[in-house]
Write a protein that holds these residues in place. Structure first.
Motif, short mmCIF file in Angstrom:
data_model
loop_
_atom_site.label_atom_id
_atom_site.label_comp_id
_atom_site.label_asym_id
_atom_site.label_seq_id
_atom_site.Cartn_x
_atom_site.Cartn_y
_atom_site.Cartn_z
N THR A 70 0.83 -1.19 0.00
CA THR A 70 0.00 0.00 0.00
C THR A 70 0.87 1.25 0.00
O THR A 70 2.02 1.21 0.41
CB THR A 70 -0.93 0.04 1.23
N ILE A 71 0.28 2.34 -0.48
CA ILE A 71 0.95 3.63 -0.41
C ILE A 71 0.06 4.57 0.40
O ILE A 71 -1.16 4.44 0.41
CB ILE A 71 1.24 4.21 -1.81
N LYS A 72 0.70 5.49 1.08
CA LYS A 72 0.01 6.45 1.93
C LYS A 72 -0.13 7.76 1.17
O LYS A 72 0.86 8.31 0.68
CB LYS A 72 0.81 6.65 3.21
N LEU A 73 -1.37 8.26 1.07
CA LEU A 73 -1.65 9.52 0.40
C LEU A 73 -2.16 10.52 1.44
O LEU A 73 -3.00 10.16 2.27
CB LEU A 73 -2.69 9.33 -0.69
N ASN A 74 -1.67 11.73 1.40
CA ASN A 74 -2.07 12.76 2.36
C ASN A 74 -3.08 13.72 1.74
O ASN A 74 -2.97 14.08 0.57
CB ASN A 74 -0.85 13.55 2.83
N GLY A 75 -4.05 14.12 2.57
CA GLY A 75 -5.08 15.06 2.13
C GLY A 75 -6.29 14.97 3.04
O GLY A 75 -6.36 14.14 3.94
N PRO A 76 -7.29 15.82 2.81
CA PRO A 76 -8.49 15.82 3.64
C PRO A 76 -9.32 14.54 3.42
O PRO A 76 -9.54 14.12 2.29
CB PRO A 76 -9.26 17.06 3.20
N VAL A 77 -9.75 13.93 4.55
CA VAL A 77 -10.51 12.68 4.52
C VAL A 77 -11.86 12.91 5.20
O VAL A 77 -11.92 13.52 6.27
CB VAL A 77 -9.76 11.56 5.26
N GLU A 78 -12.93 12.42 4.60
CA GLU A 78 -14.26 12.46 5.19
C GLU A 78 -14.83 11.05 5.14
O GLU A 78 -14.61 10.32 4.17
CB GLU A 78 -15.18 13.40 4.42
N ALA A 79 -15.57 10.65 6.19
CA ALA A 79 -16.16 9.31 6.25
C ALA A 79 -17.58 9.39 6.76
O ALA A 79 -17.91 10.25 7.57
CB ALA A 79 -15.32 8.42 7.15
N TRP A 80 -18.43 8.48 6.29
CA TRP A 80 -19.83 8.42 6.73
C TRP A 80 -20.32 6.98 6.60
O TRP A 80 -19.74 6.17 5.88
CB TRP A 80 -20.69 9.36 5.89
N TYR A 81 -21.39 6.68 7.33
CA TYR A 81 -22.02 5.37 7.21
C TYR A 81 -22.98 5.39 6.04
O TYR A 81 -23.85 6.25 5.94
CB TYR A 81 -22.79 5.00 8.48
N GLU A 82 -22.83 4.43 5.15
CA GLU A 82 -23.68 4.38 3.95
C GLU A 82 -25.08 3.89 4.26
O GLU A 82 -26.00 4.17 3.51
CB GLU A 82 -23.02 3.49 2.90
N ASP A 83 -25.27 3.18 5.38
CA ASP A 83 -26.60 2.65 5.69
C ASP A 83 -27.56 3.70 6.25
O ASP A 83 -28.73 3.41 6.46
CB ASP A 83 -26.51 1.46 6.64
N LEU A 84 -27.09 4.92 6.49
CA LEU A 84 -27.96 5.97 7.04
C LEU A 84 -28.68 6.76 5.95
O LEU A 84 -29.51 7.62 6.26
CB LEU A 84 -27.16 6.92 7.93
N GLY A 85 -28.38 6.51 4.70
CA GLY A 85 -29.08 7.17 3.60
C GLY A 85 -28.62 8.61 3.37
O GLY A 85 -27.48 8.97 3.63
N GLU A 86 -29.55 9.43 2.89
CA GLU A 86 -29.25 10.83 2.58
C GLU A 86 -29.07 11.66 3.85
O GLU A 86 -29.59 11.33 4.91
CB GLU A 86 -30.40 11.43 1.75
N ASP A 87 -28.36 12.76 3.75
CA ASP A 87 -28.12 13.70 4.86
C ASP A 87 -27.54 13.02 6.09
O ASP A 87 -27.90 13.32 7.22
CB ASP A 87 -29.42 14.44 5.23
N THR A 88 -26.64 12.08 5.88
CA THR A 88 -25.97 11.38 6.97
C THR A 88 -24.88 12.26 7.58
O THR A 88 -24.25 13.03 6.86
CB THR A 88 -25.40 10.04 6.46
N PRO A 89 -24.62 12.16 8.89
CA PRO A 89 -23.52 12.92 9.49
C PRO A 89 -22.18 12.45 8.92
O PRO A 89 -21.95 11.26 8.75
CB PRO A 89 -23.61 12.57 10.97
N VAL A 90 -21.30 13.40 8.61
CA VAL A 90 -20.01 13.11 8.04
C VAL A 90 -18.92 13.41 9.07
O VAL A 90 -18.90 14.48 9.66
CB VAL A 90 -19.76 13.95 6.76
N ALA A 91 -18.01 12.43 9.26
CA ALA A 91 -16.87 12.64 10.16
C ALA A 91 -15.74 13.24 9.33
O ALA A 91 -15.35 12.68 8.30
CB ALA A 91 -16.44 11.31 10.77
N LYS A 92 -15.24 14.41 9.75
CA LYS A 92 -14.13 15.03 9.05
C LYS A 92 -13.32 15.83 10.04
O LYS A 92 -13.78 16.19 11.13
CB LYS A 92 -14.61 15.91 7.90
N ALA A 93 -12.07 16.13 9.68
CA ALA A 93 -11.19 16.91 10.54
C ALA A 93 -11.67 18.35 10.59
O ALA A 93 -12.11 18.91 9.58
CB ALA A 93 -9.75 16.85 10.03
N ASP A 94 -11.59 18.94 11.75
CA ASP A 94 -12.04 20.34 11.90
C ASP A 94 -10.96 21.31 11.59
O ASP A 94 -9.85 21.21 11.67
CB ASP A 94 -12.53 20.57 13.32
#
Length: 94
Positions: A70-94
């Motif tokens: 694997t290679i490590k790439l740097n940059g902004p990352v956002e994650a969310w649960y796909e099972d929550l559908g639309e308008d799901t809360p997104v985890a991201k760095a502040d």
């Protein structure tokens, strides 16, 4: 974050490798969407939101034990649960 918000956003650090200390099968079963540098990705092996990096497989190359390189790439990352559908809360760095 409140407990309810925390349960609706994926962990800060997650890996799909069962040998990793950051592997969480329950979280992966729910389905986690990843956006890296503004683009949705499906090839992420591991991510860290607070660290601002993702690991992706380097082609079809494997090490001598058969694990993908694997290679490590740097940059902004956002994650969310796909099972929550639309308008799901997104985890991201502040």
């Amino acid at each position: 974050m409140s407990e309810e918000t925390t349960s609706q956003t994926p962990p800060d650090h997650l890996s799909v490798n069962p040998k990793s200390e950051h592997f969480q099968v329950d979280v992966l079963k729910r389905g986690v969407g990843i956006r890296f540098k503004g683009k949705q990705r499906t090839d992420i092996e591991e991510y860290s939101i607070s660290g601002g990096w993702v690991r992706v497989q380097a082609g079809k190359t494997v090490d001598r034990k058969g694990n993908p390189l694997t290679i490590k790439l740097n940059g902004p990352v956002e994650a969310w649960y796909e099972d929550l559908g639309e308008d799901t809360p997104v985890a991201k760095a502040d």
